[in-house]
Scaffold this motif. Structure first.
Motif, PDB file in Angstrom:
ATOM      1  N   GLU A   1       0.831  -1.218   0.000  1.00  0.00           N
ATOM      2  CA  GLU A   1       0.000   0.000   0.000  1.00  0.00           C
ATOM      3  C   GLU A   1       0.861   1.262   0.000  1.00  0.00           C
ATOM      4  O   GLU A   1       0.524   2.250  -0.665  1.00  0.00           O
ATOM      5  CB  GLU A   1      -0.903  -0.008   1.237  1.00  0.00           C
ATOM      6  CG  GLU A   1      -1.736   1.227   1.434  1.00  0.00           C
ATOM      7  CD  GLU A   1      -2.463   1.213   2.782  1.00  0.00           C
ATOM      8  OE1 GLU A   1      -2.496   2.285   3.439  1.00  0.00           O
ATOM      9  OE2 GLU A   1      -2.975   0.152   3.187  1.00  0.00           O
ATOM     10  N   LEU A   2       1.979   1.236   0.725  1.00  0.00           N
ATOM     11  CA  LEU A   2       2.870   2.400   0.807  1.00  0.00           C
ATOM     12  C   LEU A   2       3.784   2.528  -0.411  1.00  0.00           C
ATOM     13  O   LEU A   2       4.560   3.459  -0.503  1.00  0.00           O
ATOM     14  CB  LEU A   2       3.716   2.329   2.087  1.00  0.00           C
ATOM     15  CG  LEU A   2       2.964   2.479   3.407  1.00  0.00           C
ATOM     16  CD1 LEU A   2       3.894   2.256   4.588  1.00  0.00           C
ATOM     17  CD2 LEU A   2       2.285   3.837   3.497  1.00  0.00           C
ATOM     18  N   GLY A   3       3.710   1.566  -1.322  1.00  0.00           N
ATOM     19  CA  GLY A   3       4.529   1.619  -2.533  1.00  0.00           C
ATOM     20  C   GLY A   3       5.984   1.271  -2.298  1.00  0.00           C
ATOM     21  O   GLY A   3       6.859   1.686  -3.071  1.00  0.00           O
ATOM     22  N   LEU A   4       6.276   0.497  -1.250  1.00  0.00           N
ATOM     23  CA  LEU A   4       7.652   0.111  -0.973  1.00  0.00           C
ATOM     24  C   LEU A   4       8.106  -0.901  -2.022  1.00  0.00           C
ATOM     25  O   LEU A   4       7.287  -1.535  -2.689  1.00  0.00           O
ATOM     26  CB  LEU A   4       7.766  -0.471   0.436  1.00  0.00           C
ATOM     27  CG  LEU A   4       7.244   0.432   1.563  1.00  0.00           C
ATOM     28  CD1 LEU A   4       7.444  -0.220   2.913  1.00  0.00           C
ATOM     29  CD2 LEU A   4       7.898   1.806   1.514  1.00  0.00           C
ATOM     30  N   GLY A   5       9.412  -1.066  -2.162  1.00  0.00           N
ATOM     31  CA  GLY A   5       9.969  -1.903  -3.216  1.00  0.00           C
ATOM     32  C   GLY A   5       9.705  -3.387  -3.071  1.00  0.00           C
ATOM     33  O   GLY A   5       9.830  -4.132  -4.027  1.00  0.00           O
ATOM     34  N   GLY A   6       9.334  -3.845  -1.901  1.00  0.00           N
ATOM     35  CA  GLY A   6       9.056  -5.256  -1.697  1.00  0.00           C
ATOM     36  C   GLY A   6       9.145  -5.624  -0.237  1.00  0.00           C
ATOM     37  O   GLY A   6       9.668  -4.874   0.586  1.00  0.00           O
ATOM     38  N   ALA A   7       8.598  -6.781   0.073  1.00  0.00           N
ATOM     39  CA  ALA A   7       8.657  -7.333   1.419  1.00  0.00           C
ATOM     40  C   ALA A   7       8.652  -8.841   1.273  1.00  0.00           C
ATOM     41  O   ALA A   7       7.971  -9.380   0.404  1.00  0.00           O
ATOM     42  CB  ALA A   7       7.467  -6.875   2.260  1.00  0.00           C
ATOM     43  N   THR A   8       9.409  -9.517   2.097  1.00  0.00           N
ATOM     44  CA  THR A   8       9.467 -10.967   2.064  1.00  0.00           C
ATOM     45  C   THR A   8       8.998 -11.506   3.402  1.00  0.00           C
ATOM     46  O   THR A   8       9.498 -11.099   4.451  1.00  0.00           O
ATOM     47  CB  THR A   8      10.904 -11.467   1.778  1.00  0.00           C
ATOM     48  OG1 THR A   8      11.324 -10.928   0.525  1.00  0.00           O
ATOM     49  CG2 THR A   8      10.968 -12.974   1.733  1.00  0.00           C
ATOM     50  N   LEU A   9       8.048 -12.416   3.360  1.00  0.00           N
ATOM     51  CA  LEU A   9       7.523 -13.058   4.560  1.00  0.00           C
ATOM     52  C   LEU A   9       8.168 -14.434   4.663  1.00  0.00           C
ATOM     53  O   LEU A   9       8.103 -15.232   3.721  1.00  0.00           O
ATOM     54  CB  LEU A   9       6.004 -13.182   4.455  1.00  0.00           C
ATOM     55  CG  LEU A   9       5.273 -13.847   5.610  1.00  0.00           C
ATOM     56  CD1 LEU A   9       5.552 -13.145   6.924  1.00  0.00           C
ATOM     57  CD2 LEU A   9       3.780 -13.865   5.317  1.00  0.00           C
ATOM     58  N   VAL A  10       8.804 -14.712   5.792  1.00  0.00           N
ATOM     59  CA  VAL A  10       9.527 -15.960   6.009  1.00  0.00           C
ATOM     60  C   VAL A  10       8.912 -16.686   7.194  1.00  0.00           C
ATOM     61  O   VAL A  10       8.738 -16.100   8.262  1.00  0.00           O
ATOM     62  CB  VAL A  10      11.028 -15.688   6.291  1.00  0.00           C
ATOM     63  CG1 VAL A  10      11.784 -16.977   6.519  1.00  0.00           C
ATOM     64  CG2 VAL A  10      11.649 -14.867   5.177  1.00  0.00           C
ATOM     65  N   SER A  11       8.591 -17.960   7.001  1.00  0.00           N
ATOM     66  CA  SER A  11       8.096 -18.796   8.096  1.00  0.00           C
ATOM     67  C   SER A  11       9.282 -19.453   8.787  1.00  0.00           C
ATOM     68  O   SER A  11      10.096 -20.099   8.133  1.00  0.00           O
ATOM     69  CB  SER A  11       7.178 -19.891   7.562  1.00  0.00           C
ATOM     70  OG  SER A  11       6.059 -19.336   6.943  1.00  0.00           O
ATOM     71  N   GLY A  12       9.353 -19.298  10.092  1.00  0.00           N
ATOM     72  CA  GLY A  12      10.433 -19.918  10.848  1.00  0.00           C
ATOM     73  C   GLY A  12      10.025 -21.290  11.354  1.00  0.00           C
ATOM     74  O   GLY A  12       8.843 -21.592  11.486  1.00  0.00           O
ATOM     75  N   ILE A  13      11.002 -22.107  11.651  1.00  0.00           N
ATOM     76  CA  ILE A  13      10.724 -23.439  12.185  1.00  0.00           C
ATOM     77  C   ILE A  13      10.605 -23.384  13.699  1.00  0.00           C
ATOM     78  O   ILE A  13       9.682 -23.950  14.261  1.00  0.00           O
ATOM     79  CB  ILE A  13      11.826 -24.422  11.750  1.00  0.00           C
ATOM     80  CG1 ILE A  13      11.829 -24.475  10.244  1.00  0.00           C
ATOM     81  CG2 ILE A  13      11.644 -25.759  12.426  1.00  0.00           C
ATOM     82  CD1 ILE A  13      12.227 -25.699   9.576  1.00  0.00           C
ATOM     83  N   GLU A  14      11.538 -22.683  14.338  1.00  0.00           N
ATOM     84  CA  GLU A  14      11.458 -22.540  15.786  1.00  0.00           C
ATOM     85  C   GLU A  14      12.312 -21.375  16.241  1.00  0.00           C
ATOM     86  O   GLU A  14      13.162 -20.883  15.505  1.00  0.00           O
ATOM     87  CB  GLU A  14      11.884 -23.824  16.498  1.00  0.00           C
ATOM     88  CG  GLU A  14      13.313 -24.239  16.245  1.00  0.00           C
ATOM     89  CD  GLU A  14      13.647 -25.583  16.868  1.00  0.00           C
ATOM     90  OE1 GLU A  14      12.727 -26.384  17.103  1.00  0.00           O
ATOM     91  OE2 GLU A  14      14.824 -25.812  17.119  1.00  0.00           O
ATOM     92  N   GLY A  15      12.059 -20.933  17.456  1.00  0.00           N
ATOM     93  CA  GLY A  15      12.816 -19.849  18.050  1.00  0.00           C
ATOM     94  C   GLY A  15      12.260 -19.544  19.437  1.00  0.00           C
ATOM     95  O   GLY A  15      11.331 -20.202  19.894  1.00  0.00           O
ATOM     96  N   PHE A  16      12.834 -18.544  20.095  1.00  0.00           N
ATOM     97  CA  PHE A  16      12.264 -18.094  21.361  1.00  0.00           C
ATOM     98  C   PHE A  16      12.343 -16.585  21.407  1.00  0.00           C
ATOM     99  O   PHE A  16      13.176 -15.967  20.765  1.00  0.00           O
ATOM    100  CB  PHE A  16      12.948 -18.744  22.574  1.00  0.00           C
ATOM    101  CG  PHE A  16      14.380 -18.352  22.778  1.00  0.00           C
ATOM    102  CD1 PHE A  16      14.705 -17.272  23.587  1.00  0.00           C
ATOM    103  CD2 PHE A  16      15.393 -19.067  22.168  1.00  0.00           C
ATOM    104  CE1 PHE A  16      16.025 -16.913  23.771  1.00  0.00           C
ATOM    105  CE2 PHE A  16      16.721 -18.712  22.346  1.00  0.00           C
ATOM    106  CZ  PHE A  16      17.042 -17.642  23.150  1.00  0.00           C
ATOM    107  N   GLY A  17      11.416 -15.991  22.141  1.00  0.00           N
ATOM    108  CA  GLY A  17      11.317 -14.549  22.208  1.00  0.00           C
ATOM    109  C   GLY A  17      11.970 -13.971  23.445  1.00  0.00           C
ATOM    110  O   GLY A  17      12.575 -14.693  24.246  1.00  0.00           O
TER     111      GLY A  17
END
Length: 111
Positions: free
Chosen positions: A31-47
């Motif tokens: 919507e903001l006209g940015l050059g791109g975005a990539t969505l990556v699904s992670g397998i595991e991690g902790f916050g």
């Protein structure tokens, strides 16, 4: 170009405006006209809270998700202003970066 690589970290079960938060951020980038975005699904991690997040065969709601963008300084400012206006709580990493596009006329030769 010089700017930033911005990576947002979230989980699949987080929602905003009736959508999965990660999908909403990617849609906002478009919507903001940015050059791109990539969505990556992670397998595991902790916050930051030390809680473990992972992709399970039966339950993927807690699956880690990353949204990665390469942004100019102006694009970055516009994106962050909009995210702040939405009142989102979202962890990110913002790193100075040089980026561009190689546009050769021939595909790379195999070695």
């Amino acid at each position: 170009m010089k700017g930033y690589q911005v990576t947002f970290y979230t989980q699949q079960n987080r929602r905003h405006a009736g959508k999965m938060l990660a999908d909403w951020v990617v849609g906002l980038a478009k919507e903001l006209g940015l050059g791109g975005a990539t969505l990556v699904s992670g397998i595991e991690g902790f916050g930051h809270d030390g809680r473990f997040h992972s992709h399970h065969f039966f339950e993927m709601a807690d699956q880690p998700m990353l949204i990665v963008l390469a942004l100019t300084e102006g694009e970055c400012a516009r994106l962050f202003q909009r995210l702040e206006a939405e009142g989102l709580s979202l962890f990110y990493v913002k790193v100075a970066a040089e980026f561009g596009l190689l546009e050769g006329s021939q595909p790379a030769a195999a070695s």
